[in-house]
Design an enzyme around this catalytic site. Structure first.
Site, mmCIF file in Angstrom:
data_model
loop_
_atom_site.group_PDB
_atom_site.id
_atom_site.type_symbol
_atom_site.label_atom_id
_atom_site.label_comp_id
_atom_site.label_asym_id
_atom_site.label_seq_id
_atom_site.Cartn_x
_atom_site.Cartn_y
_atom_site.Cartn_z
ATOM 1 N N ARG A 30 -5.607 4.962 -8.134
ATOM 2 C CA ARG A 30 -5.325 6.382 -8.338
ATOM 3 C C ARG A 30 -5.238 6.717 -9.829
ATOM 4 O O ARG A 30 -5.798 7.716 -10.298
ATOM 5 C CB ARG A 30 -4.037 6.755 -7.608
ATOM 6 C CG ARG A 30 -4.111 6.523 -6.098
ATOM 7 C CD ARG A 30 -2.751 6.599 -5.427
ATOM 8 N NE ARG A 30 -2.199 7.953 -5.507
ATOM 9 C CZ ARG A 30 -0.979 8.263 -5.073
ATOM 10 N NH1 ARG A 30 -0.174 7.322 -4.589
ATOM 11 N NH2 ARG A 30 -0.535 9.502 -5.155
ATOM 12 N N LEU A 38 0.859 -1.175 0.000
ATOM 13 C CA LEU A 38 0.000 0.000 0.000
ATOM 14 C C LEU A 38 0.898 1.228 0.000
ATOM 15 O O LEU A 38 1.977 1.216 0.601
ATOM 16 C CB LEU A 38 -0.902 0.035 1.243
ATOM 17 C CG LEU A 38 -2.005 -1.019 1.357
ATOM 18 C CD1 LEU A 38 -2.732 -0.869 2.690
ATOM 19 C CD2 LEU A 38 -2.985 -0.934 0.209
ATOM 20 N N ASP A 39 0.452 2.286 -0.668
ATOM 21 C CA ASP A 39 1.219 3.528 -0.648
ATOM 22 C C ASP A 39 1.311 4.069 0.775
ATOM 23 O O ASP A 39 0.468 3.775 1.629
ATOM 24 C CB ASP A 39 0.552 4.583 -1.532
ATOM 25 C CG ASP A 39 0.508 4.187 -2.997
ATOM 26 O OD1 ASP A 39 1.416 3.437 -3.422
ATOM 27 O OD2 ASP A 39 -0.412 4.616 -3.701
ATOM 28 N N LYS A 40 2.312 4.883 1.020
ATOM 29 C CA LYS A 40 2.531 5.471 2.340
ATOM 30 C C LYS A 40 1.259 6.109 2.889
ATOM 31 O O LYS A 40 0.913 5.920 4.060
ATOM 32 C CB LYS A 40 3.643 6.522 2.254
ATOM 33 C CG LYS A 40 3.847 7.322 3.534
ATOM 34 C CD LYS A 40 4.877 8.417 3.342
ATOM 35 C CE LYS A 40 4.995 9.293 4.589
ATOM 36 N NZ LYS A 40 5.967 10.402 4.388
ATOM 37 N N THR A 67 -1.893 5.625 1.960
ATOM 38 C CA THR A 67 -3.105 4.810 1.871
ATOM 39 C C THR A 67 -3.177 3.944 3.122
ATOM 40 O O THR A 67 -2.183 3.330 3.510
ATOM 41 C CB THR A 67 -3.086 3.922 0.621
ATOM 42 O OG1 THR A 67 -3.069 4.737 -0.546
ATOM 43 C CG2 THR A 67 -4.299 3.009 0.569
#
Length: 331
Positions: free
Chosen positions: A239, A138-140, A142
């Site tokens: 995104r 997961l992105d930082k 998110t």
């Protein structure tokens, strides 16, 4: 394969037929760099049906991969006492609820303080598993659920479920603009040709297949709350896809999600929208087959407080303006 064997094994899914062996390895073992995987192919540490083949060898699908050089860490890691929000736990897997702001892997600008550091402190035996057992990212900024493998057998099973689209991941996203109905985005994703930080819609073969299904949960005056379900797991997939259909995520400045205020927005709502400094995305539900028992595992995580507050503010704004909007629509 027993859990003490430092090898990983994998059968190549039929949907990867016709791809190069090095490309297939990158698809099935995303924890390792392409250069490292290529070196292992050339050194004989990555075998196809027990044989050494060239990186450019085209696979047929169904072949057996054995990767025997996975026990060494690509980057030395130090355990760190970082609190984990564990939502499911047994001897084979963990499911954690990642908070906003926690980086998953060490990298440039983030040499420590990551989820990987936290996992090594929680379970030192994870040093023997690729990326301390992390099988997807997961992105930082998110939040939400991630599954962690605690054995090599579990890692192999979970990576295979990901590649065969058998692991179900459900997200909640707040997007810009009023969305009329749900749908699907089927558009390949690859590295942006000019901006290396971004991903973009890129035609195959440079882009990799990517499919996102979305449906409307709640409409606001200038925003929409949607549920997103992934068939694939490309970097920044939701995104990129939401931006592609001109509904970028609230707070996602990388993909065009600037601040959009409804008409006559109150100062409180304007402050709430301007103060939301991350992409409004939360991994709320995760389903997979347990790698040992085969039984289904389903875990859910409530939306984080910052998203809950923003959604409540948008809901109140929509309610407060509903009579005026209805009157205008009747004229």
């Amino acid at each position: 394969m027993n859990d003490q064997n430092p090898a990983l094994t994998q059968n190549i899914p039929l949907n990867l037929a016709g791809r190069r062996f090095d490309q297939v390895l990158a698809e099935l073992f995303p924890d390792y760099s392409r250069s490292r995987l290529s070196a292992w192919i050339k050194s004989g540490d990555a075998l196809l049906d027990g044989e050494v083949v060239a990186p450019r060898h085209l696979v047929k699908g169904g072949e057996h991969i054995t990767l025997t050089a996975v026990a060494s860490q690509e980057v030395p890691m130090a355990p760190e006492a970082i609190e984990l929000d564990i939502r499911f736990q047994d001897k084979d897997v963990l499911v954690i609820n990642k908070p906003v702001g926690l980086v998953v892997h060490p990298g440039a600008g983030n040499p420590a303080g990551t989820l990987q550091n936290a996992l090594l402190h929680f379970d030192p035996a994870l040093v023997e598993i690729p990326r301390a057992g992390i099988v997807h990212r997961l992105d930082k900024d998110t939040s939400g659920l991630m599954v962690i493998a605690r054995t090599l057998r579990a890692h192999t099973s979970l990576v295979e479920q990901l590649s065969e689209r058998a692991m179900h991941r459900q997200y909640e996203a707040l997007v810009m603009g009023p969305m009329i109905a749900g749908g699907s985005v089927d558009a390949p994703i690859g590295r942006h040709p000019k901006d290396r930080v971004k991903q973009a819609i890129v035609e195959e073969p440079a882009g990799r297949p990517a499919v996102t299904h979305y449906r409307v949960r709640e409409r606001f005056r200038a925003h929409t709350l949607v549920q997103c379900n992934l068939e694939t797991g490309r970097t920044h997939q939701i995104r990129v896809h939401m931006s592609h259909i001109r509904h970028p995520l609230v707070g996602d400045t990388l993909y065009g999600g600037g601040v959009k205020l409804p008409k006559a927005a109150t100062p409180e709502l304007a402050e709430a929208l301007r103060g939301f400094k991350r992409q409004a995305l939360h991994a709320e539900r995760l389903e997979f087959a347990h790698p040992k028992s085969g039984k289904p595992v389903a875990v859910e995580a409530e939306r984080p407080e910052d998203m809950a507050r923003l959604i409540a503010a948008l809901r109140e704004d929509t309610r407060a303006n509903a009579p005026a909007d209805s009157a205008r629509s009747r004229r």
